[in-house]
Design an enzyme around this catalytic site. Sequence first.
Site, short mmCIF file in Angstrom:
data_model
loop_
_atom_site.label_atom_id
_atom_site.label_comp_id
_atom_site.label_asym_id
_atom_site.label_seq_id
_atom_site.Cartn_x
_atom_site.Cartn_y
_atom_site.Cartn_z
N GLN A 227 37.75 25.41 51.82
CA GLN A 227 38.66 25.62 50.85
C GLN A 227 39.89 24.57 51.36
O GLN A 227 40.84 24.34 50.42
CB GLN A 227 39.07 27.07 50.29
N ARG A 374 40.55 36.15 45.95
CA ARG A 374 40.89 35.71 44.63
C ARG A 374 42.18 36.26 44.25
O ARG A 374 42.48 37.09 43.18
CB ARG A 374 39.80 35.93 43.52
N CYS A 375 43.11 36.27 45.02
CA CYS A 375 44.36 36.84 45.14
C CYS A 375 45.45 36.35 46.08
O CYS A 375 45.11 35.60 47.06
CB CYS A 375 44.23 38.25 45.68
N GLU A 744 43.69 33.56 39.63
CA GLU A 744 43.28 34.94 40.05
C GLU A 744 44.03 36.11 39.16
O GLU A 744 43.81 37.32 39.65
CB GLU A 744 43.83 35.06 41.53
#
Length: 789
Positions: A227, A374-375, A744
């Site tokens: 990522q 996802r935060c 998110e």
Amino acid sequence: MTTETQLATTPEVGGMGHSVKRKEDPRFIRGAGKYIDDLVLPGMLWMDIVRSPYAHATIKGIDTSAALKVPGVLAVIVGADLEKAGLHWMPTLAGDKQMVLPTRTVMYQAQEVAAVVATSRYAAADGVAAVEVDYAPLPVVVDPMKALEKDAPILRPDRAADKQTNRIWHWESGDRAAADAALKDAEVTVSEDIYIPRIHVASIETCGCIADWDAVRGQMTLHMTSQAPHAIRTVLALVSGLPEQNIRVKTYDIGGGFGGKVPVYPGYVLAVVASLTVGKPVKWIEDRSENLQADSFARDYHIHAELGATKAGKITGLKVRTIADHGYSDAAADPTKFPAGLFNVITGSYDFDSAFVEVDGVYTNKPPGGVAYRCSFRVTEAVHAIERMVDILAHEIGKDPAQLRLDNFIQPGQFPYKSPTGWEYDSGNYPAALKMAMELIDYAGLRKEQLEKRARGELMGIGISSFTEIVGAGPSHEFDILGLKMFDSCEIRVHPTGKVLARIGVQTQGQGHETTFAQIIAEELGFPVGDIKIEYGDTDTAPYGLGTYASRSTPVAGAATAIAARKIRDKARKLAAHLLEANEDDLEWTNGKFSVKGSPDRFKTIQEIAFAAYTNHPQGMEAGLEAVDYYDPPNLTFPFGSYIAVVDIDKGTGQVKVRRFVAVDDCGNIINPMIVDGQIHGGLTMGLAPSLYEEITYDENGNNLAGTFMDYLLPTAVETPAWEVAKTTTPSPHHPLGAKGVGESATVGSPPAIANAVVDALWHLGVRNIDIPISPHKVWKILHDKGIS
Ligand code: CDP
């Protein structure tokens, strides 16, 4: 339902606000996506990894002789080999260190112990089976609370802050004295222990790479699932000593990242070492169990929270103490100054003056990590804690949870709002989002239905979560990872024929960046979205950026894209003035063309201007039409939303069914409404997962009890309700497009809505809290103990 937005461009141009179909989808739905494991290089070898069956053990010896005799096995790499080159430890993003391979001690079950390189994937696996490791088991520390006890074995004597404990760090935020005083003076206080369990990113594609060392050219190409490719390149240069210009990190289509593909895993380093050793490309692809057992975890926060309020329900103070289980190494991907991430956004959507938060990071015999799954860096944990506490308070004082929230919200006129832990929220309208959600779900009707059902002995609950997110890391005065400032970038090149190539520093993993970043350029420059190609993920070509995680793409690289486009427009104005023989100030920009004010028929389109940039530019002006921008955001963006869940509980089995779920989100101005809805649908499903299903647990020997998809439960389409989504629009005042991140929000905001709904269904039975995942067994046990089931 969406608040009406004015669209500046036509559907053919497809700028902001158009639901342009995803440009990337044709290749995905035709099976023509290209993932790392699709890549086969000439002469490529395979690597597989020997992993420890013990959670804590001394390695007395490793016998590789049988493995080396397996047909096809070319090399076995052990810790001692790496130690000679000083490569047996590597830095983590959190500034701790992590073993690449152990030389003496293994620290968690499934830790890498040796790597086998072979001519085929099967030969590599056979080689792994033939490596003999002699372990002497050591006492295992599984519970982070016990890890802090006096007689606990010290797991990392090299790192433990005071050498006497397994405490990694202590971090605090806010005003302790003020919070203590507020709680002491409060008419009502509620306190609760809330555990946010260890979970794991379960993306469809596991991690993997091909390291390709070209000894003749001195070039290392690392094809991988990352990522954050640029950060990987820099870390690789610093660790290996290879010159950075000779390292190329390339990504392909990525089958889900969610934070799990940010860290550097030992497998990557081992593949690099293997390729350097054998001089050939070496592929490593982890299998599902390796992914679940050894990659970085998320959450694992043991929270104790106390909330003070007046009897009427006005919140006056909050105090939070947390133990964060980081496994044997702190490998969180948090920005350097924030060891507990942005957890101190825990005062949430509520206006009160006194808050204090403290977190202790602790070592245990578990895999390292603390990824922002996802935060945005521990915001899920913060939102869960405050939203649960507010609900407990409401139930405790007998006030409707929606009304309690409305009475305590930061009001629209209070923005920019300074929170008691130091954040400046950019904009928001919390009452509007909650009221919209209540109307959509018919809150009053549901409360009536609940009373009727309760009278009949049926268990139905309604749960609210009114969350505030904090995304877009981050302003360089505060945000860096390993010293790398958290700007992001875009480079735009307009070709002579009016077609555009743009490269961005962020990395899509399914979010649709090829579409939405093209839409930003279409909005700013008027080129149709179909004429704009977006590239990313190749460090030889893309401008430097910190990558995609924590919903930072739109707030940071999205802003860079708008600014780069505006730089191009500035030059286009000069070119248009030259072509139209007019003064720059006499030109106006509308719909992709510059025209002379008052003479709308005298104009040049952006395509004509692009051609002139290469064929007819004024003397003294540089040819070409391109620009780059590295954007340092002035602040984070604060998306928010109100979610309402309705659950029914089966008294016989304890099964929770989410009957309805309404999600009202606000991410400022929207680039692509369809993509945003997709992000929210996916995010809600990823919020449902830890609410009811996902959890990694360990037995007392440190054995991972959820290392396969048989044990680590994920919701399928069958368990997933039909999400009902809606929007309000409160633009960010500092973002060039008024946009906030959204990726998110739903994962962060939804678990407390579901947990609150379950507790709401059971409160009258004396239930105050149930930690997620709320399994049928947990609920059944409660009902059984109370003689109801
Ligand atoms: O960093 P990441 O891409 O995961 O998160 P994001 O910036 O929240 O964006 C997720 C997707 O939603 C991207 O394709 C964005 O361009 C899109 N988005 C949007 O269309 N409008 C917004 N206001 C925010 C995001």
